[in-house]
Design a protein around this motif. Sequence first.
Motif, PDB file in Angstrom:
ATOM      1  N   ARG A  44       0.832  -1.197   0.000  1.00  0.00           N
ATOM      2  CA  ARG A  44       0.000   0.000   0.000  1.00  0.00           C
ATOM      3  C   ARG A  44       0.874   1.257   0.000  1.00  0.00           C
ATOM      4  O   ARG A  44       0.605   2.218  -0.730  1.00  0.00           O
ATOM      5  N   TYR A  45       1.924   1.269   0.780  1.00  0.00           N
ATOM      6  CA  TYR A  45       2.851   2.392   0.837  1.00  0.00           C
ATOM      7  C   TYR A  45       3.492   2.611  -0.541  1.00  0.00           C
ATOM      8  O   TYR A  45       3.602   3.733  -1.024  1.00  0.00           O
ATOM      9  N   GLN A  46       3.887   1.527  -1.206  1.00  0.00           N
ATOM     10  CA  GLN A  46       4.511   1.639  -2.525  1.00  0.00           C
ATOM     11  C   GLN A  46       3.508   2.126  -3.573  1.00  0.00           C
ATOM     12  O   GLN A  46       3.875   2.844  -4.500  1.00  0.00           O
ATOM     13  N   GLU A  47       2.231   1.751  -3.413  1.00  0.00           N
ATOM     14  CA  GLU A  47       1.204   2.260  -4.324  1.00  0.00           C
ATOM     15  C   GLU A  47       1.066   3.777  -4.171  1.00  0.00           C
ATOM     16  O   GLU A  47       0.887   4.502  -5.157  1.00  0.00           O
ATOM     17  N   GLN A  48       1.153   4.246  -2.923  1.00  0.00           N
ATOM     18  CA  GLN A  48       1.106   5.684  -2.692  1.00  0.00           C
ATOM     19  C   GLN A  48       2.322   6.374  -3.318  1.00  0.00           C
ATOM     20  O   GLN A  48       2.204   7.452  -3.903  1.00  0.00           O
ATOM     21  N   LEU A  49       3.478   5.716  -3.206  1.00  0.00           N
ATOM     22  CA  LEU A  49       4.679   6.251  -3.861  1.00  0.00           C
ATOM     23  C   LEU A  49       4.487   6.311  -5.377  1.00  0.00           C
ATOM     24  O   LEU A  49       4.915   7.264  -6.029  1.00  0.00           O
ATOM     25  N   LEU A  50       3.845   5.277  -5.895  1.00  0.00           N
ATOM     26  CA  LEU A  50       3.573   5.222  -7.337  1.00  0.00           C
ATOM     27  C   LEU A  50       2.671   6.397  -7.749  1.00  0.00           C
ATOM     28  O   LEU A  50       2.912   7.047  -8.783  1.00  0.00           O
ATOM     29  N   ASP A  51       1.647   6.701  -6.949  1.00  0.00           N
ATOM     30  CA  ASP A  51       0.772   7.847  -7.235  1.00  0.00           C
ATOM     31  C   ASP A  51       1.550   9.164  -7.178  1.00  0.00           C
ATOM     32  O   ASP A  51       1.379  10.038  -8.028  1.00  0.00           O
ATOM     33  N   LYS A  52       2.398   9.306  -6.165  1.00  0.00           N
ATOM     34  CA  LYS A  52       3.205  10.519  -6.047  1.00  0.00           C
ATOM     35  C   LYS A  52       4.134  10.658  -7.258  1.00  0.00           C
ATOM     36  O   LYS A  52       4.328  11.751  -7.792  1.00  0.00           O
ATOM     37  N   THR A  53       4.696   9.549  -7.662  1.00  0.00           N
ATOM     38  CA  THR A  53       5.593   9.556  -8.819  1.00  0.00           C
ATOM     39  C   THR A  53       4.830   9.995 -10.070  1.00  0.00           C
ATOM     40  O   THR A  53       5.340  10.782 -10.874  1.00  0.00           O
ATOM     41  N   GLU A  54       3.598   9.502 -10.222  1.00  0.00           N
ATOM     42  CA  GLU A  54       2.781   9.882 -11.382  1.00  0.00           C
ATOM     43  C   GLU A  54       2.487  11.389 -11.352  1.00  0.00           C
ATOM     44  O   GLU A  54       2.548  12.056 -12.383  1.00  0.00           O
ATOM     45  N   ASN A  55       2.210  11.929 -10.182  1.00  0.00           N
ATOM     46  CA  ASN A  55       1.985  13.370 -10.047  1.00  0.00           C
ATOM     47  C   ASN A  55       3.246  14.157 -10.398  1.00  0.00           C
ATOM     48  O   ASN A  55       3.173  15.203 -11.055  1.00  0.00           O
ATOM     49  N   GLN A  56       4.393  13.658  -9.972  1.00  0.00           N
ATOM     50  CA  GLN A  56       5.649  14.337 -10.288  1.00  0.00           C
ATOM     51  C   GLN A  56       5.919  14.323 -11.793  1.00  0.00           C
ATOM     52  O   GLN A  56       6.361  15.317 -12.368  1.00  0.00           O
ATOM     53  N   ILE A  57       5.635  13.192 -12.420  1.00  0.00           N
ATOM     54  CA  ILE A  57       5.815  13.097 -13.879  1.00  0.00           C
ATOM     55  C   ILE A  57       4.879  14.086 -14.574  1.00  0.00           C
ATOM     56  O   ILE A  57       5.279  14.796 -15.500  1.00  0.00           O
ATOM     57  N   SER A  58       3.647  14.143 -14.099  1.00  0.00           N
ATOM     58  CA  SER A  58       2.687  15.087 -14.676  1.00  0.00           C
ATOM     59  C   SER A  58       3.180  16.519 -14.518  1.00  0.00           C
ATOM     60  O   SER A  58       3.105  17.320 -15.468  1.00  0.00           O
ATOM     61  N   ASN A  59       3.703  16.850 -13.337  1.00  0.00           N
ATOM     62  CA  ASN A  59       4.248  18.196 -13.110  1.00  0.00           C
ATOM     63  C   ASN A  59       5.428  18.481 -14.027  1.00  0.00           C
ATOM     64  O   ASN A  59       5.552  19.579 -14.581  1.00  0.00           O
TER      65      ASN A  59
END
Length: 159
Positions: A44-59
């Motif tokens: 679950r923690y890694q999934e949250q990291l994955l979401d954060k990473t996707e937001n960073q890529i979008s930014n």
Amino acid sequence: QQRDKLRQYQKRISLNLERERALARQLLREGRKEKAMLLLKKKRYQEQLLDKTENQISNLERMVQDIEFTQIEMKVIEGLKIGNECLNKMHQVMSIEEVERIIGETQDAVEYQRQIDEILAGSLTEEDEDAILEELNAITQEQMELPEVPSEPLPEKVP
């Protein structure tokens, strides 16, 4: 480059998620529920990291687009600057007084040429012009004269 690194990081996390999910299933089959629960929390923690990473890529992608658009704007501004400098140079070469002088000379030349044309064409005097107008009026009066209307009554129609 940073975007590409983030994409690689996403792939690593995705692979880890798959491995940990499979491992959690295996632990549940073996009856090690607490260990499976711990792995699922990590997942679950890694999934949250994955979401954060996707937001960073979008930014990052948004920032790249903003930079590209700003570069285009800079080119437009540079083009406007060059155009403005060119106009200023042209204005220095041709002042308003110079343009007015040229237009005045052109009008004088046109008037002079008209006078030459009148002389060469044997222009008419005012008396000639008056005579021509009188003749024109006479011709139009002749054309305007209507024929006489008969005075006899019209014959009646016989059925």
